[in-house]
Design a protein around this motif. Structure first.
Motif, PDB file in Angstrom:
ATOM      1  N   LEU A   4       0.827  -1.212   0.000  1.00  0.00           N
ATOM      2  CA  LEU A   4       0.000   0.000   0.000  1.00  0.00           C
ATOM      3  C   LEU A   4       0.858   1.257   0.000  1.00  0.00           C
ATOM      4  CD1 LEU A   4      -2.729  -1.030   2.609  1.00  0.00           C
ATOM      5  CD2 LEU A   4      -3.056  -0.750   0.141  1.00  0.00           C
ATOM      6  N   LEU A   5       1.894   1.267   0.813  1.00  0.00           N
ATOM      7  CA  LEU A   5       2.775   2.427   0.907  1.00  0.00           C
ATOM      8  C   LEU A   5       3.467   2.689  -0.422  1.00  0.00           C
ATOM      9  CD1 LEU A   5       4.194   4.681   2.424  1.00  0.00           C
ATOM     10  CD2 LEU A   5       5.759   2.960   3.386  1.00  0.00           C
ATOM     11  N   ARG A   6       4.024   1.648  -1.008  1.00  0.00           N
ATOM     12  CA  ARG A   6       4.725   1.807  -2.291  1.00  0.00           C
ATOM     13  C   ARG A   6       3.768   2.275  -3.383  1.00  0.00           C
ATOM     14  NH1 ARG A   6       7.778  -3.445  -0.504  1.00  0.00           N
ATOM     15  NH2 ARG A   6       9.766  -2.519   0.151  1.00  0.00           N
ATOM     16  N   GLY A   7       2.570   1.715  -3.396  1.00  0.00           N
ATOM     17  CA  GLY A   7       1.592   2.134  -4.395  1.00  0.00           C
ATOM     18  C   GLY A   7       1.167   3.580  -4.233  1.00  0.00           C
ATOM     19  N   ALA A   8       0.975   4.021  -2.990  1.00  0.00           N
ATOM     20  CA  ALA A   8       0.550   5.403  -2.737  1.00  0.00           C
ATOM     21  C   ALA A   8       1.635   6.397  -3.124  1.00  0.00           C
ATOM     22  CB  ALA A   8       0.164   5.577  -1.273  1.00  0.00           C
ATOM     23  N   LEU A   9       2.898   6.010  -3.010  1.00  0.00           N
ATOM     24  CA  LEU A   9       3.988   6.897  -3.417  1.00  0.00           C
ATOM     25  C   LEU A   9       4.189   6.892  -4.927  1.00  0.00           C
ATOM     26  CD1 LEU A   9       6.595   6.103  -0.618  1.00  0.00           C
ATOM     27  CD2 LEU A   9       5.347   8.260  -0.951  1.00  0.00           C
ATOM     28  N   ARG A  10       4.003   5.756  -5.551  1.00  0.00           N
ATOM     29  CA  ARG A  10       4.294   5.565  -6.963  1.00  0.00           C
ATOM     30  C   ARG A  10       3.181   6.072  -7.876  1.00  0.00           C
ATOM     31  NH1 ARG A  10       4.242   0.202  -6.972  1.00  0.00           N
ATOM     32  NH2 ARG A  10       6.446  -0.011  -6.522  1.00  0.00           N
ATOM     33  N   VAL A  11       1.943   5.815  -7.511  1.00  0.00           N
ATOM     34  CA  VAL A  11       0.814   6.027  -8.420  1.00  0.00           C
ATOM     35  C   VAL A  11       0.041   7.288  -8.023  1.00  0.00           C
ATOM     36  CG1 VAL A  11      -1.313   5.016  -9.316  1.00  0.00           C
ATOM     37  CG2 VAL A  11       0.620   3.537  -8.756  1.00  0.00           C
ATOM     38  N   PRO A  12      -0.030   8.271  -8.915  1.00  0.00           N
ATOM     39  CA  PRO A  12      -0.829   9.457  -8.604  1.00  0.00           C
ATOM     40  C   PRO A  12      -2.305   9.095  -8.478  1.00  0.00           C
ATOM     41  CG  PRO A  12       0.507   9.795 -10.579  1.00  0.00           C
ATOM     42  CD  PRO A  12       0.607   8.345 -10.215  1.00  0.00           C
ATOM     43  N   ASP A  13      -2.943   9.691  -7.528  1.00  0.00           N
ATOM     44  CA  ASP A  13      -4.356   9.436  -7.279  1.00  0.00           C
ATOM     45  C   ASP A  13      -5.007  10.772  -6.969  1.00  0.00           C
ATOM     46  OD1 ASP A  13      -6.816   8.717  -5.675  1.00  0.00           O
ATOM     47  OD2 ASP A  13      -6.073   6.701  -6.096  1.00  0.00           O
ATOM     48  N   ARG A  14      -6.197  10.967  -7.447  1.00  0.00           N
ATOM     49  CA  ARG A  14      -6.896  12.245  -7.203  1.00  0.00           C
ATOM     50  C   ARG A  14      -7.371  12.377  -5.766  1.00  0.00           C
ATOM     51  NH1 ARG A  14      -4.850  15.707  -9.260  1.00  0.00           N
ATOM     52  NH2 ARG A  14      -3.520  14.381 -10.370  1.00  0.00           N
TER      53      ARG A  14
END
Length: 176
Positions: free
Chosen positions: A83-93
């Motif tokens: 979850l942490l890696r995804g939240a840093l890597r993938v822009p989300d609105r």
């Protein structure tokens, strides 16, 4: 992805073992209700749900009736890091996802954080280019064109802020 899930796993992880009140107090001190909409009822629900899913180990405290302590296990650690890696890597609105990742930055080596943030910048640059290209296709009413302009500016602003954070991390600065 859920900011609540990331935050609750992260706080339990930071404390090794935590009960609902401790998790709630920590998250309250970060004002998560303001930027992530996280309320105490959500925290207790998340703790029970994460235990039910096998991501946290729950144990009742014998000398404190009704109190349950939680500890992150291997499966929970893997979920937290994903979850942490995804939240840093993938822009989300949804800004609460990036906010949740920012408060958990110390969980990863700085070199990995920088690499993930570089991926984020590339994705934001690609998103901005796509928005600009789409905005240029065909006629749109002015008010709709403003939406495309706003979204392109947001992507550029996010990319600019992320580049600045990368620069601070590369200089050895602690995140502001």
């Amino acid at each position: 992805m859920s900011a609540t899930r990331l935050l609750v796993l992260g706080v339990v992880r930071q404390h090794d073992r935590a009960h609902g009140y401790l998790v709630g107090s920590e998250l309250e001190s970060w004002e998560t209700e303001r930027w992530a909409g996280l309320r105490s009822g959500s925290i207790y629900h998340a703790l029970r749900q994460l235990a039910k899913e096998g991501l946290l180990d729950a144990s009742e405290v014998h000398d404190w009736p009704g109190r349950v302590d939680y500890a992150i296990n291997e499966k929970g650690e893997a979920e937290f890091l994903q979850l942490l890696r995804g939240a840093l890597r993938v822009p989300d609105r949804r800004p609460e996802l990036l906010g949740a990742a920012l408060v958990m930055l110390p969980a990863l080596p700085v070199e990995e954080v920088i690499a993930l943030l570089r991926e984020r910048v590339r994705a934001l640059e690609d998103e901005r280019a796509r928005i600009v290209a789409t905005a240029g296709e065909g006629e749109r009413p002015g008010h709709v064109a403003e939406l495309f302009a706003l979204r392109a500016a947001q992507a550029e602003g996010d990319a600019s802020w992320t580049r600045e954070l990368i620069g601070r991390l590369e200089r050895g600065d602690k995140p502001a």
